[in-house]
Each structure stands twice: as structure tokens, then as C-alpha cells.
Design a protein around this motif. Structure first.
Motif, short mmCIF file in Angstrom:
data_model
loop_
_atom_site.label_atom_id
_atom_site.label_comp_id
_atom_site.label_asym_id
_atom_site.label_seq_id
_atom_site.Cartn_x
_atom_site.Cartn_y
_atom_site.Cartn_z
N ARG A 30 0.65 -1.25 0.08
CA ARG A 30 0.01 -0.14 -0.06
C ARG A 30 0.74 1.29 -0.09
O ARG A 30 0.23 2.22 -0.10
CB ARG A 30 -0.86 -0.01 1.32
CG ARG A 30 -2.03 -1.17 1.12
CD ARG A 30 -3.13 -0.87 2.09
NE ARG A 30 -3.67 0.24 2.27
CZ ARG A 30 -4.24 0.83 3.54
NH1 ARG A 30 -4.29 0.08 4.48
NH2 ARG A 30 -4.71 2.06 3.49
N ARG A 32 2.77 4.08 -1.58
CA ARG A 32 2.83 4.56 -3.07
C ARG A 32 3.88 5.73 -3.39
O ARG A 32 4.27 6.41 -2.32
CB ARG A 32 1.51 4.91 -3.55
CG ARG A 32 0.59 4.09 -3.43
CD ARG A 32 -0.87 4.56 -4.20
NE ARG A 32 -1.19 6.00 -3.70
CZ ARG A 32 -2.21 6.49 -3.91
NH1 ARG A 32 -2.99 6.25 -5.01
NH2 ARG A 32 -2.46 7.54 -3.39
N ARG A 59 0.13 6.93 1.12
CA ARG A 59 -0.55 6.07 1.65
C ARG A 59 -1.67 5.71 0.71
O ARG A 59 -2.58 6.45 0.13
CB ARG A 59 -1.28 6.69 2.96
CG ARG A 59 -2.07 5.67 3.64
CD ARG A 59 -2.49 6.31 5.01
NE ARG A 59 -2.79 5.33 6.03
CZ ARG A 59 -3.92 4.98 6.40
NH1 ARG A 59 -5.05 5.55 5.80
NH2 ARG A 59 -4.13 4.24 7.34
N GLY A 60 -1.53 4.45 0.05
CA GLY A 60 -2.35 3.88 -0.78
C GLY A 60 -3.71 3.64 -0.05
O GLY A 60 -3.93 3.11 1.04
N ARG A 61 -4.68 3.85 -0.70
CA ARG A 61 -6.17 3.65 -0.26
C ARG A 61 -6.56 2.32 -0.88
O ARG A 61 -6.35 1.81 -1.71
CB ARG A 61 -7.06 4.81 -0.84
CG ARG A 61 -6.95 5.98 -0.50
CD ARG A 61 -7.92 7.11 -1.07
NE ARG A 61 -7.23 8.29 -1.34
CZ ARG A 61 -7.44 9.08 -2.34
NH1 ARG A 61 -8.49 8.71 -3.16
NH2 ARG A 61 -6.68 10.13 -2.61
N THR A 62 -7.58 1.81 0.20
CA THR A 62 -8.15 0.45 -0.05
C THR A 62 -9.54 0.88 -0.80
O THR A 62 -10.37 1.44 -0.39
CB THR A 62 -8.46 -0.23 1.31
OG1 THR A 62 -9.32 0.51 1.89
CG2 THR A 62 -7.45 -0.78 1.96
N ARG A 66 -10.52 -3.75 -4.00
CA ARG A 66 -9.19 -4.35 -3.67
C ARG A 66 -9.42 -4.98 -2.27
O ARG A 66 -10.16 -4.64 -1.60
CB ARG A 66 -8.27 -3.17 -3.45
CG ARG A 66 -8.05 -2.48 -4.81
CD ARG A 66 -7.16 -1.22 -4.69
NE ARG A 66 -5.87 -1.39 -4.72
CZ ARG A 66 -5.01 -2.10 -5.78
NH1 ARG A 66 -5.67 -2.75 -6.61
NH2 ARG A 66 -3.63 -1.99 -5.67
N GLY A 69 -4.16 -5.64 -1.63
CA GLY A 69 -3.44 -5.39 -2.60
C GLY A 69 -3.90 -6.16 -3.94
O GLY A 69 -3.33 -6.20 -4.79
#
Length: 148
Positions: A30, A32, A59-62, A66, A69
Motif C-alpha cells: 500500500r 505508493r 498512503r495507498g487507499r483501499t 481491492r 493489494g
């Protein structure tokens, strides 16, 4: 004015600590934009902008599609192989249950057990539709033993 600056300083410290912990503990998939160690340096070296950049970019979002990942797509039940296998298994279990019920009904007919349509059964006496066992004179409770 001093109180306002003190409050803003506390907010910046809390935001920096929160983003550092979040960056350090977030799943690798997650993170990025930059490697994790670079994000930690950005958060520490650029006091206000670094944590904000982490929250907005790093910070990758969910997303809704998804899962850890991995992209998950919905499949119609008639296209889902696992669902169809489950139906085949349920169908075979039902057929097996019907066969066992039929076998039980056949056994009931062989020994003359009354069924719900004919409770007494033709010519049946005794409990359970079986004729009571007649004991021979001198025979006790145990078979093969004769009382003297």
C-alpha cells in the motif's frame, strides 16, 4: 498568540508522530510513490508538508474492488466454478440421501414394520409389528441356559 502557536506546534508533532507510525506499519503493497524509507525521511525533514504528502500521496487507499493489494472481481453464480462444484456436491448428497431413505423404506417393508398409512399392518401383532418370541419351558433370560 503564544497559546495558538503552542497548539499548532502540538498538532504538528501529533501529525508527524501519527504519519511516522502509519508509514512504518503500513503494508508494503500500500506504500505508493516512493520507497518506505524515503517517505520516513520526507515526514521527518519537512515538518508540515511531509506528513500531508504522506496522507495524500504515499498512503495507498483501499478501494472497493481491492482486497489486500489484490483486485477482486465479482462473478455471477453461474460463472463461478467453486459455486457450481458446491451445487454438484449438494446434488449428489441429496441423491445419496434419497437412496438411503429408499433403502430404509425397503427394509421396513421386509420386516413388516407398520408405516403411517397402515398403522397395524396386515396380520401383525405385538409392539413394533413383530410377533413376540415364545419361550420354551425351562428357558431363562439367557439363551442356551436351562433352569433345572
Amino acid at each position: 498568540m503564544v497559546r495558538l502557536l503552542f497548539a499548532l506546534g502540538v498538532v504538528v508533532v501529533i501529525l508527524t508522530i501519527y504519519t511516522l507510525v502509519d508509514c512504518a506499519l503500513l503494508q508494503h503493497s500500500r506504500v505508493r510513490g516512493l520507497p518506505r524509507w524515503v517517505w520516513i525521511f520526507v515526514i521527518i525533514l519537512i515538518p508540515v508538508i511531509g506528513p500531508v504528502l504522506w496522507l495524500l500521496i504515499g498512503r495507498g487507499r483501499t478501494g472497493a474492488g481491492r482486497n489486500g493489494g489484490r483486485i477482486v472481481r465479482s462473478v455471477a453464480p453461474d460463472d463461478d466454478i467453486d459455486f457450481l462444484k458446491g451445487l454438484d456436491r449438494a446434488k449428489s448428497e441429496q441423491e445419496h440421501l434419497r437412496a438411503l431413505e429408499q433403502e430404509l423404506a425397503d427394509l421396513d417393508k421386509e420386516i413388516g414394520t407398520p408405516d403411517s398409512r397402515n398403522p397395524g399392518g396386515p396380520g401383525q401383532t405385538g409392539a413394533g409389528g413383530l410377533e413376540p418370541k415364545k419361550s420354551e419351558p425351562g428357558e431363562g433370560d439367557l439363551p442356551g441356559r436351562r433352569d433345572a
